[in-house]
Scaffold this active site. Structure first.
Site: not given
Ligand code: AMP
Length: 532
Positions: A48, A51, A55, A210
């Site tokens: 989503m 990054l 990721h 996150s």
């Protein structure tokens, strides 16, 4: 790197890049027109955006395993309920582009909700077909409060899979429930896609990285790290023998209770693949998952508890002494030696025996999926592991020069690796083994407690191989020929598209030139003992 924002542009990109023209001679071209274009592997990393290092770990893994890496960036309205942070979710397109460029991504697919057919109006009016995961998998954990969330995830992931048609797709263990749902989706709907699970990347404090961490102040971030400390405290209890679900959950709650600002939404213990609640005792393994709120930010984390003895995974190039060292380490520590190399050799032997062409991947896949391989430890350290394939003892036959020179071509075939992977991971469930190969620490047992990458120069490995042949009474092969074979095999092993030879990020490298087998063994045994 290409930025693709429409489905049409994505289709065009894939048509141009996923098939690579291969040079074949004219006669071959006429005979097998279709083989003139071979598909190159595509890895998809769905995100989503906003990054971060988490990721990046998925992208790097995809980069190692595929010719083309596509990152999708899409804040999916279907997976947010009206009271959640869809509008506020961080959108950092320019930064993300730079991030992907530097990580070696080939293309970003970043469509609008309209382009994906899930504009908010369509969603609100329920005008889109949705994919509904099994209710038992989405009624617990985050599904309890995030109604419709996993249905939204499953729908958008299905659309991405259909659009990109990747060979592999990468997901983080951090979202453990999502990972299980996607694995199940792929199995139930027969997507020909391999789902690759990647470990959770954490900050130094232990806090799982996150995109939503951006919402936290520095103090809140410090407090949030208590979630991982809670999970660790439960893991320590588990390692000390506690199996009772209530006690393991209580250990997390007790730690997290240190900060009144961290409001626990749930702490649950579930079976990691089915997500069935573990109400009494952890049998083989359990996923201990937590969700909590800090102010208006919702955070999740989890760890896997395994009821098994440790696994020592030894990777490295051909001829680095992996099997000799692995056998000695196993004997010293009283662990089982899982000779995976012998399994590949046994299949190679069978292929040669049956006169199947090495490039007849379909016939070889049939063979690999139906053969029965048995291994039993040699009588002593000097005797190799005994190997049977379909009840024939091939202990000696798999060590010939002919098998040695063909094994790489067989091991490079995806179907063979998949067949053996299943077998090896089944053996690994109980742990307590030493395994060696060329992708043991990266693919077969990525959660091994000890990972070693054993290597040596080409000339050293050729010299050792020649000695082995002499000892076994095999016909003499020149050092030059052996060096050539080994260098060629290194090249094939490290460039093959399926499971290329690579050192796991958390492996310890040991270069064995000039070291005796017992010195190398000692080093690994010390390493193992110090860990415990
Ligand atoms: P998101 O952008 O949050 O939807 O995440 C995209 C993918 O990255 C998902 O498969 C996540 O599980 C994965 N991911 C997010 N955070 C981490 C992390 N800290 N470590 C590993 N994977 C992660």
């Amino acid at each position: 790197m290409r930025l693709l924002t429409t489905v049409a542009a994505l289709r065009c990109y894939l048509a141009q890049h996923r098939f690579k023209n291969q040079l074949v001679d004219q006669a071959q071209l006429l005979a097998f027109e279709v083989t003139a274009r071979s598909k190159t592997a595509v890895g998809l990393v769905p995100t989503m955006g906003a990054l971060h290092e988490g990721h990046l770990s998925l992208i790097q893994r995809a980069r190692q395993e595929n010719a083309i890496v596509i990152v999708s960036i899409f804040v999916n309205p279907l997976q947010f309920s009206p009271n959640e942070d869809y509008q506020r979710y961080p959108r950092t397109r320019e930064q993300d582009q730079l991030f992907c460029e530097q990580a070696g991504v080939d293309a970003i697919f970043a469509p609008t909700p309209e382009e994906m057919g899930v504009a908010q109006k369509i969603v609100q009016e329920s005008k889109v077909t949705q994919v509904i995961p099994p209710s038992a998998m989405i009624s617990g954990l985050c599904g309890r409060t995030r109604l419709g969330h996993f249905q939204g995830v499953a729908t958008i992931v299905t659309k991405l899979f259909n659009l990109v048609q990747p060979d592999r797709a990468y997901f983080g263990q951090k979202d453990g429930q999502q990972l299980a749902v996607i694995k199940r989706l792929v199995a139930d709907l027969n997507f020909p896609i391999e789902i690759v699970a990647c470990p959770t990347v954490r900050e130094a404090s232990g806090l799982a990285v996150s995109s939503r961490n951006q919402y936290l102040t520095a103090t809140q971030k410090q407090q949030a790290s208590v979630l991982y400390r809670g999970l660790q405290s439960s893991q320590a209890a588990f390692r000390a023998g506690v199996r009772d679900a209530k006690a393991l959950i209580a250990a997390v709650r007790q730690e997290v209770a240190m900060f009144s600002s961290v409001l626990v939404e749930y702490v649950e213990l579930v079976e990691p693949n089915t997500l069935m609640l573990i109400e009494e005792k952890v049998e083989e393994e359990g996923m201990l998952a937590v969700a909590a709120r800090l102010g208006s930010t919702r955070l999740i984390d989890n760890i896997i508890l395994h009821d098994r003895q440790p696994i020592i995974a030894i990777d490295g190039p051909a001829g680095a002494g992996k099997s000799t060292v692995a056998r000695q380490v196993a004997a010293k520590l009283g662990l089982v030696y899982l000779d995976t190399g012998a399994m590949y050799r046994a299949i190679t032997w069978l292929v040669l025996q049956k006169g199947i062409a090495l490039d007849d991947e379909c016939a070889i896949a049939e063979l690999a999926n139906h053969c029965v391989i048995q291994l039993s430890p040699g009588k002593d350290l000097q005797t190799p592991v005994q190997v049977w394939i379909n009840d024939t003892d091939v202990t000696q036959a798999i060590r010939t020069h002919e098998v040695t020179s063909k094994v790489s071509a067989i091991a490079a075939q995806s179907a063979v690796r998949q067949a053996l992977l299943k077998l090896q991971q089944n053996w690994g469930k109980k742990g307590g083994l030493v395994a060696e190969g060329r992708d043991i620490g990266t693919q077969v047992f990525p959660d091994a407690e000890v990972k070693i990458f054993l290597t040596a120069s080409v000339s050293e490995r050729a010299r050792r191989r020649q000695q082995d042949f002499q000892k076994q009474g095999q016909p003499e092969v020149s050092i030059e020929q052996l060096e050539k074979d080994i260098a060629e095999r290194d090249r094939k092993d490290s460039t093959r598209k399926v499971s290329p030879l690579q050192k796991a990020a958390d492996a310890v490298e040991i270069r064995t030139d000039g070291m005796s087998v017992s010195e190398v063994t000692e080093q690994i045994v010390d390493f193992y003992t110090n860990l415990r």
